[in-house]
Design an enzyme around this catalytic site. Sequence first.
Site, mmCIF file in Angstrom:
data_model
loop_
_atom_site.group_PDB
_atom_site.id
_atom_site.type_symbol
_atom_site.label_atom_id
_atom_site.label_comp_id
_atom_site.label_asym_id
_atom_site.label_seq_id
_atom_site.Cartn_x
_atom_site.Cartn_y
_atom_site.Cartn_z
ATOM 1 C CB THR A 290 -0.587 0.094 0.998
ATOM 2 O OG1 THR A 290 -1.584 -0.884 0.902
ATOM 3 C CG2 THR A 290 -1.230 1.422 1.533
ATOM 4 C CB SER B 255 2.918 -8.040 1.080
ATOM 5 O OG SER B 255 1.461 -7.985 2.618
ATOM 6 C CB THR C 58 0.165 -3.893 6.474
ATOM 7 O OG1 THR C 58 -0.563 -3.778 5.647
ATOM 8 C CG2 THR C 58 0.661 -2.485 6.224
ATOM 9 C CG ASP C 59 -2.753 -7.793 3.988
ATOM 10 O OD1 ASP C 59 -2.890 -6.741 4.753
ATOM 11 O OD2 ASP C 59 -3.122 -7.346 2.845
HETATM 12 C C1 SIN Z 1 -0.257 -5.371 0.884
HETATM 13 O O1 SIN Z 1 -0.177 -5.442 1.916
HETATM 14 O O2 SIN Z 1 0.229 -5.212 -0.072
HETATM 15 C C2 SIN Z 1 -1.184 -4.243 1.199
HETATM 16 C C3 SIN Z 1 -1.869 -4.078 2.363
HETATM 17 C C4 SIN Z 1 -0.919 -2.586 2.714
HETATM 18 O O3 SIN Z 1 0.270 -2.946 2.650
HETATM 19 O O4 SIN Z 1 -1.727 -2.492 3.593
#
Ligand code: SIN
Length: 320
Positions: free
Chosen positions: A14, A62, A95-96
């Site tokens: 993100t 991710s 973050t995932d």
């Molecule tokens: C991801 O994990 O690539 C999408 C969600 C995020 O980064 O918060």
Amino acid sequence: MKNKKIVILGTGGTIAGTAAEAGDNLGYTAAQVGIGQLVAALPALTDSNCELLSEQVAQVDSKDMDFGIWRALAQRVAHWLAQDEVQGIVITHGTDTLEETAFFLQAVLDPAKPVVLTCAMRPATALAPDGPQNMLDAVAVASHAGARGVVAVCAGVIHGAVDVQKVHTYRLDAFSSGDAGPLGFVEEGRLRLLRNWPSAHAEQAQAAIKTIASSAVGQPWPRVEIVMNYAGADGRAVRALVADGVQGLVVAGTGNGALHHALEAVVLEAQAQGVRVVRATRCLEGRVLPKAGDVLPDSQGLSPVKARVALMLALLASDH
Ligand code: SIN
């Protein structure tokens, strides 16, 4: 003239996401903006006492993280860390699955220099994006004399790779280190440490990175799946996995790693047939405490997703 370098490796997420409308924090597409562009958009980064280099290693949401990217990332991080003038690495990541990549890199590299994963909960195009501040904080941590090990920096908090978990679906401060607590905070560019940096065991790391490097590109990694205990759990999913050739199972038990008797019977059967089984807990905090007579080894405090990475690496090492 700056003598030391920080290398910023982009993998997507993100933090590199874009939305059609600036007010949209949900309907965006992750992994759109290149790492060079993200760095260039943040002139304050040039205040760092280190020279900054950037490199795009991957560009994914991710949730789609895979072993090929992990392999390439581990090799690029190892390559840069071996250069004397490199002080540390920053990795931008979604973050995932950030906690899985952080744990993986800690397990295979155990670096004596800082490797700092950072991220964002809002896309780069948001009215008030969180990525730029997280990136500045991550560079502050990577530049800090004495910093070492794989850590995650998000919302001004520094988490160790072993403890960090994403615990919230939309808050900017989406990560927790559970019982262990964070390693420290970044306050206006300065670090306030609460605990020591994780210590490095370089020999162990050398062996692990060699195993990864010598596994052929595209070679499948050992198949390890996670099975959860819950009311009414039976062993049918485990039977299907064993029939399909699963090599390892992490069972995310209830409470202290407990399993429904029907599920436990099938898991023990799988173990007797040679499937490696590790018992973790689905509880967010605490750890499985071993007791006399346990037949299933516990996850040594690792969450189910991290216990899965540890088991895959153990199986990968035993294949070589
Ligand atoms: C991801 O994990 O690539 C999408 C969600 C995020 O980064 O918060």
